[in-house]
Design an enzyme around this catalytic site. Structure first.
Site, PDB file in Angstrom:
ATOM      1  N   SER A   1     -44.004 -49.152 -24.231  1.00 23.01           N
ATOM      2  CA  SER A   1     -42.999 -48.299 -25.026  1.00 23.01           C
ATOM      3  C   SER A   1     -43.498 -48.708 -26.496  1.00 23.01           C
ATOM      4  CB  SER A   1     -41.566 -48.316 -24.567  1.00 23.01           C
ATOM      5  OG  SER A   1     -40.814 -47.727 -25.334  1.00 23.01           O
TER       6      SER A   1
ATOM      7  N   TYR B   1     -34.060 -53.786 -22.867  1.00 20.82           N
ATOM      8  CA  TYR B   1     -35.352 -52.707 -22.747  1.00 20.82           C
ATOM      9  C   TYR B   1     -36.641 -53.009 -23.276  1.00 20.82           C
ATOM     10  CZ  TYR B   1     -37.750 -48.198 -22.711  1.00 20.82           C
ATOM     11  OH  TYR B   1     -38.819 -47.093 -22.469  1.00 20.82           O
TER      12      TYR B   1
END
Length: 288
Positions: free
Chosen positions: A147, A160
């Site tokens: 990501s 995350y």
């Protein structure tokens, strides 16, 4: 551009395993690869989601397996079932991922952190490692879905972001380790993708909405799950070492070392960041 291997990698009749295939990016990718003629092994905890995709694509070129990427033995079993069904495994896409509720390091529930790491980081290893012998035999390709969060400011989302940074490093290591065997690997980076995961984090949570606003245009521009899937599929066809979508994140990715040093200094003084941290900590106190 056709990558280091000099020609397009055609997935027709090749076997592709995709985790997190019951919804979002994984589901969109499964449909796209099926349209391109690939044979699929689709993995998810969401049995109903897998049933939907299997019924829409048909059983001839689709194997669905309900499995948890945190279960090492189960993922080895997925690879074994795939090889039993098809006799080969050419491409692996480690896509499964989750995100915890926004929280500061000071106040987060460490059980939430452990769960995210187990899925987003260790789950990648559990997915990829048992498949590597087959991928090498096929001179195939591995995709690790990381990501743009891997190199973005981490306030409120360290679980995350740190897990995706670790996933990035796994993908980078695989590029080097597979190359001597004639196989390849790539890392897929996304900004904000309109999936149930993003909606729960950025739209349904007031702090998430504030984080979205803080990042600002153009970086908070969202793409669809189909666009993300297209980026992965194109990356497979190119044996790309990295794919970034949307493309407006590319300059940030390339200049991250310089930009992040400045961004951290600026954000550390930003009153909006201070307010967001206080709100996150107050929320934790209310719950506690």
């Amino acid at each position: 551009m056709s990558g280091w291997f000099g020609k397009k990698y055609d997935v027709r009749d090749r076997v592709v395993m995709v985790t997190g295939a019951g919804q979002g990016i994984g589901l969109a990718l499964a449909r796209r690869l099926h349209d391109q003629g690939a044979r699929l092994a689709l993995v998810d905890l969401n049995e109903s989601g897998l049933e939907v995709v299997a019924s829409s694509l048909g059983a001839e070129r689709v194997l669905t397996v309900v499995a948890d990427v945190t279960d090492r033995a189960a993922m080895a079993g997925v690879v074994a079932r795939t090889l039993e069904r098809y006799g080969q495994l050419d491409v692996v896409v480690a896509n499964a991922g989750v995100t915890p509720p926004p929280a500061t390091i000071r106040t987060m529930d460490l059980a939430d952190y452990d769960r995210v790491v187990a899925i987003n980081q260790t789950g990648v290893l559990n997915t990829v490692q048992p498949a590597l012998d087959a991928v090498i035999a096929a001179k195939g390709h591995v995709v690790v879905v990381a990501s743009c969060a891997a190199f973005s400011p981490g306030v409120g989302g360290v679980g995350y972001m740190s897990s995706k940074a670790a996933a990035e490093q796994i993908g980078r290591a695989l590029k080097l380790e597979l190359a001597p065997h004639g196989a390849s690997a790539g890392v897929a980076y996304f900004g904000f993708v309109d999936t149930p995961l993003a909606t729960a984090t950025l739209d349904d949570d007031p702090v998430g909405r504030r984080l979205d606003e803080l990042l600002g245009w153009p970086l908070n521009h969202r793409i669809s799950a189909d666009a993300a899937a297209e980026s992965i599929a194109d990356g497979i066809s190119e044996r790309a070492g990295a794919t970034v979508a949307p493309a407006r994140w590319v300059p940030y990715s390339l200049l991250r070392g310089v930009l992040n040093a400045g961004a951290d200094r600026v954000l550390a003084r930003d009153r909006r960041v201070h307010e967001m941290v206080r709100d996150l900590e107050a929320r934790a106190e209310t719950r506690g």
